[in-house]
Design an enzyme around this catalytic site. Structure first.
Site, PDB file in Angstrom:
ATOM      1  N   ASN A 135       0.845  -1.204   0.000  1.00 24.78           N
ATOM      2  CA  ASN A 135       0.000   0.000   0.000  1.00 24.78           C
ATOM      3  C   ASN A 135       0.880   1.253   0.000  1.00 24.78           C
ATOM      4  OD1 ASN A 135       0.757   0.532   2.666  1.00 24.78           O
ATOM      5  ND2 ASN A 135      -1.179  -0.143   3.558  1.00 24.78           N
ATOM      6  N   THR A 171      -1.420  -0.440  -3.898  1.00 23.73           N
ATOM      7  CA  THR A 171      -2.831  -0.100  -3.683  1.00 23.73           C
ATOM      8  C   THR A 171      -2.938   1.344  -3.200  1.00 23.73           C
ATOM      9  OG1 THR A 171      -2.935  -0.909  -1.400  1.00 23.73           O
ATOM     10  CG2 THR A 171      -3.431  -2.510  -3.149  1.00 23.73           C
ATOM     11  N   ALA A 174      -9.176   4.544  -2.259  1.00 22.95           N
ATOM     12  CA  ALA A 174     -10.283   4.830  -3.180  1.00 22.95           C
ATOM     13  C   ALA A 174      -9.836   4.981  -4.633  1.00 22.95           C
ATOM     14  CB  ALA A 174     -11.003   6.102  -2.722  1.00 22.95           C
ATOM     15  N   GLU A 175      -8.549   5.221  -4.828  1.00 24.54           N
ATOM     16  CA  GLU A 175      -8.004   5.368  -6.193  1.00 24.54           C
ATOM     17  C   GLU A 175      -7.731   4.028  -6.887  1.00 24.54           C
ATOM     18  OE1 GLU A 175      -7.218   8.069  -8.109  1.00 24.54           O
ATOM     19  OE2 GLU A 175      -8.080   9.448  -6.650  1.00 24.54           O
ATOM     20  N   THR A 201     -11.179  -0.401   7.125  1.00 24.02           N
ATOM     21  CA  THR A 201     -10.285  -1.319   7.830  1.00 24.02           C
ATOM     22  C   THR A 201     -10.287  -2.686   7.158  1.00 24.02           C
ATOM     23  OG1 THR A 201     -11.080  -0.239   9.821  1.00 24.02           O
ATOM     24  CG2 THR A 201      -9.661  -2.159  10.125  1.00 24.02           C
ATOM     25  N   ASP A 205      -6.315  -6.280   2.970  1.00 23.96           N
ATOM     26  CA  ASP A 205      -6.275  -7.742   3.065  1.00 23.96           C
ATOM     27  C   ASP A 205      -7.372  -8.375   2.218  1.00 23.96           C
ATOM     28  OD1 ASP A 205      -4.136  -7.555   4.782  1.00 23.96           O
ATOM     29  OD2 ASP A 205      -5.369  -7.597   6.582  1.00 23.96           O
ATOM     30  N   ALA A 240     -19.142  -1.968   4.444  1.00 21.52           N
ATOM     31  CA  ALA A 240     -19.692  -2.491   5.699  1.00 21.52           C
ATOM     32  C   ALA A 240     -18.617  -2.339   6.752  1.00 21.52           C
ATOM     33  CB  ALA A 240     -20.078  -3.963   5.524  1.00 21.52           C
TER      34      ALA A 240
HETATM   35  N1  LIG Z   1     -12.870   4.275  -0.445  1.00 23.63           N
HETATM   36  C1  LIG Z   1     -12.704   3.233  -1.266  1.00 23.63           C
HETATM   37  N2  LIG Z   1     -13.491   3.089  -2.356  1.00 23.63           N
HETATM   38  C2  LIG Z   1     -13.349   2.047  -3.188  1.00 23.63           C
HETATM   39  N3  LIG Z   1     -12.408   1.095  -3.026  1.00 23.63           N
HETATM   40  C3  LIG Z   1     -11.601   1.186  -1.971  1.00 23.63           C
HETATM   41  C4  LIG Z   1     -11.684   2.248  -1.027  1.00 23.63           C
HETATM   42  N4  LIG Z   1     -10.729   2.061  -0.095  1.00 23.63           N
HETATM   43  C5  LIG Z   1     -10.076   0.929  -0.434  1.00 23.63           C
HETATM   44  N5  LIG Z   1     -10.585   0.398  -1.562  1.00 23.63           N
HETATM   45  C6  LIG Z   1     -10.139  -0.842  -2.228  1.00 23.63           C
HETATM   46  O1  LIG Z   1      -9.297  -1.547  -1.339  1.00 23.63           O
HETATM   47  C7  LIG Z   1      -7.971  -1.681  -1.878  1.00 23.63           C
HETATM   48  C8  LIG Z   1      -6.951  -1.568  -0.775  1.00 23.63           C
HETATM   49  O2  LIG Z   1      -7.105  -0.322  -0.113  1.00 23.63           O
HETATM   50  P1  LIG Z   1      -5.885   0.422   0.591  1.00 23.63           P
HETATM   51  O3  LIG Z   1      -4.890   0.832  -0.424  1.00 23.63           O
HETATM   52  O4  LIG Z   1      -6.460   1.471   1.456  1.00 23.63           O
HETATM   53  O5  LIG Z   1      -5.244  -0.777   1.427  1.00 23.63           O
HETATM   54  P2  LIG Z   1      -4.639  -0.736   2.896  1.00 23.63           P
HETATM   55  O6  LIG Z   1      -4.097   0.605   3.153  1.00 23.63           O
HETATM   56  O7  LIG Z   1      -3.690  -1.879   3.011  1.00 23.63           O
HETATM   57  O8  LIG Z   1      -5.934  -0.980   3.746  1.00 23.63           O
HETATM   58  P3  LIG Z   1      -6.051  -1.268   5.291  1.00 23.63           P
HETATM   59  O9  LIG Z   1      -4.693  -1.067   5.905  1.00 23.63           O
HETATM   60  O10 LIG Z   1      -7.097  -0.298   5.739  1.00 23.63           O
HETATM   61  O11 LIG Z   1      -6.526  -2.680   5.319  1.00 23.63           O
HETATM   62  C9  LIG Z   1      -7.857  -0.575  -2.923  1.00 23.63           C
HETATM   63  O12 LIG Z   1      -6.891  -0.918  -3.895  1.00 23.63           O
HETATM   64  C10 LIG Z   1      -9.289  -0.555  -3.467  1.00 23.63           C
HETATM   65  O13 LIG Z   1      -9.485  -1.626  -4.359  1.00 23.63           O
HETATM   66  C1  LIG Z   2      -0.786   0.130   4.900  1.00 28.22           C
HETATM   67  O1  LIG Z   2      -0.769  -1.104   5.589  1.00 28.22           O
HETATM   68  C2  LIG Z   2      -0.239  -0.987   6.901  1.00 28.22           C
HETATM   69  C3  LIG Z   2      -0.124  -2.395   7.453  1.00 28.22           C
HETATM   70  O2  LIG Z   2       1.106  -2.865   7.019  1.00 28.22           O
HETATM   71  C4  LIG Z   2      -1.117  -0.092   7.735  1.00 28.22           C
HETATM   72  O3  LIG Z   2      -0.567   0.046   9.030  1.00 28.22           O
HETATM   73  C5  LIG Z   2      -1.194   1.279   7.072  1.00 28.22           C
HETATM   74  O4  LIG Z   2      -2.092   2.099   7.783  1.00 28.22           O
HETATM   75  C6  LIG Z   2      -1.650   1.131   5.634  1.00 28.22           C
HETATM   76  N1  LIG Z   2      -1.540   2.418   4.954  1.00 28.22           N
HETATM   77  C7  LIG Z   2      -2.561   3.059   4.428  1.00 28.22           C
HETATM   78  C8  LIG Z   2      -2.235   4.320   3.681  1.00 28.22           C
HETATM   79  O5  LIG Z   2      -3.723   2.674   4.543  1.00 28.22           O
END
Ligand SMILES: Nc1ncnc2c1ncn2[C@@H]1O[C@H](COP(=O)(O)OP(=O)(O)OP(=O)(O)O)[C@@H](O)[C@H]1O
Ligand SMILES: *[C@@H]1O[C@H](CO)[C@@H](O)[C@H](O)[C@H]1NC(C)=O
Ligand SMILES: *[C@@H]1O[C@H](CO)[C@@H](O)[C@H](O)[C@H]1NC(C)=O
Length: 258
Positions: A135, A171, A174-175, A201, A205, A240
């Protein structure tokens, strides 16, 4: 709900029990305050990814260790309820540690998710993984490049290709995400659909779990299509609340995804 046939997705990763208290504010050091709700949730990045892949219909196996206690017993039951093989879920007196997760499908493709990320990640992880998925914040820790846009993610991707990655996915919430590969070293933005996000949240994963599912069960799909479908699954999960509680099941999803 377990799919028949050989194991398609193997997850090596963390498995944690979330103890969630809802309160109006945080207590000060040593202070006792009233909470209005408490619940125990199943979490841990590896286990979350495994649950999402299983709910989509992949035959899954989890490799992790839990404690020899009621939380560990409950978690093993949770895996079983979701049709996940627990043959390699060990129970120990030691605490489980979640530093990285690796997902392997039947073609021995490996998908590496560097969570939590360390700048001094063993360089072999870059060269050995077929897919390297991180991410925005993990991307910045690994490369020093702050990521706020698809363009930044493309720069990260190029750096990670130079370190030996074959295919990188960054990742972007929202983008959606950006992918780049040795075969096509031009960053490609794969946007997510516009949804009303309630709780993001565990979206990461859900995305990684869906990615493992589509790669294992639909090996002929292009990576761009796999990512598009995984974006869709993860974007359902943000509509959700909770982590695993927000992960969709195959039967509740549009059938043209399968
Ligand atoms: N607001 C959103 N609207 C649509 N899709 C979303 C949104 N937020 C997350 N996603 C989907 O979830 C994927 C992963 O999100 P993100 O990049 O936030 O991962 P992350 O930071 O590892 O998430 P987290 O740490 O909260 O589990 C994105 O590539 C997208 O497909
Ligand atoms: C990316 O994933 C980590 C878990 O490794 C998390 O702590 C962090 O908040 C996530 N970053 C974003 C921008 O959601
Ligand atoms: C994938 O493609 C190959 C070659 O085109 C074909 O033989 C095989 O049946 C396809 N597999 C699936 C699962 O569609």
């Amino acid at each position: 709900m377990a799919a028949a046939g050989p194991t398609e997705v193997v997850v090596v990763g963390s498995c944690m029990t979330d103890l969630v208290s809802l309160t109006t504010r945080l207590p000060k050091a040593g202070e006792t305050i009233h909470g209005h709700k408490f619940f125990v949730g199943f979490g841990g990045k590896g286990a979350n990814q495994c649950i999402q892949a299983a709910r989509l219909g992949a035959k899954t196996l989890m490799i992790c260790k839990v404690g020899k206690d009621s939380f560990g017993n409950d978690y093993i039951e949770n895996f079983k309820r979701n049709g996940i093989s627990t043959e390699f879920v060990g129970q120990t007196e030691d605490a489980a540690t979640g530093t990285a997760s690796i997902i392997v499908n039947s073609e021995v493709k490996t998908l590496f998710n560097p969570a939590p990320a360390h700048a001094e990640l063993d360089p072999q992880f870059y060269t050995h993984a077929d897919i390297f998925c991180c991410n925005e914040s993990e991307a910045e820790i690994l490369t020093g490049i702050p990521v706020g846009s698809p363009e930044d993610a493309g720069k990260v991707g190029l750096v990670l290709l130079e370190r030996g990655c074959k295919l990188v996915i960054v990742t972007l919430g929202a983008e959606g995400c950006v992918m780049i590969s040795v075969d096509e070293p031009i960053p490609k933005h794969v946007p997510a659909g516009k949804v009303r996000a309630v709780d993001t949240t565990g979206a990461g994963d859900s995305f990684v779990g869906a990615l493992a599912f589509f790669m294992a069960c639909y090996p002929n799909l292009s990576m761009e299509e796999v990512i598009r479908r995984s974006n869709f699954i993860a974007s359902v999960s943000v509509q959700a609340s909770g982590t695993q509680s927000s992960y969709p099941y195959r039967k509740g999803l549009p059938q043209d995804l399968f």
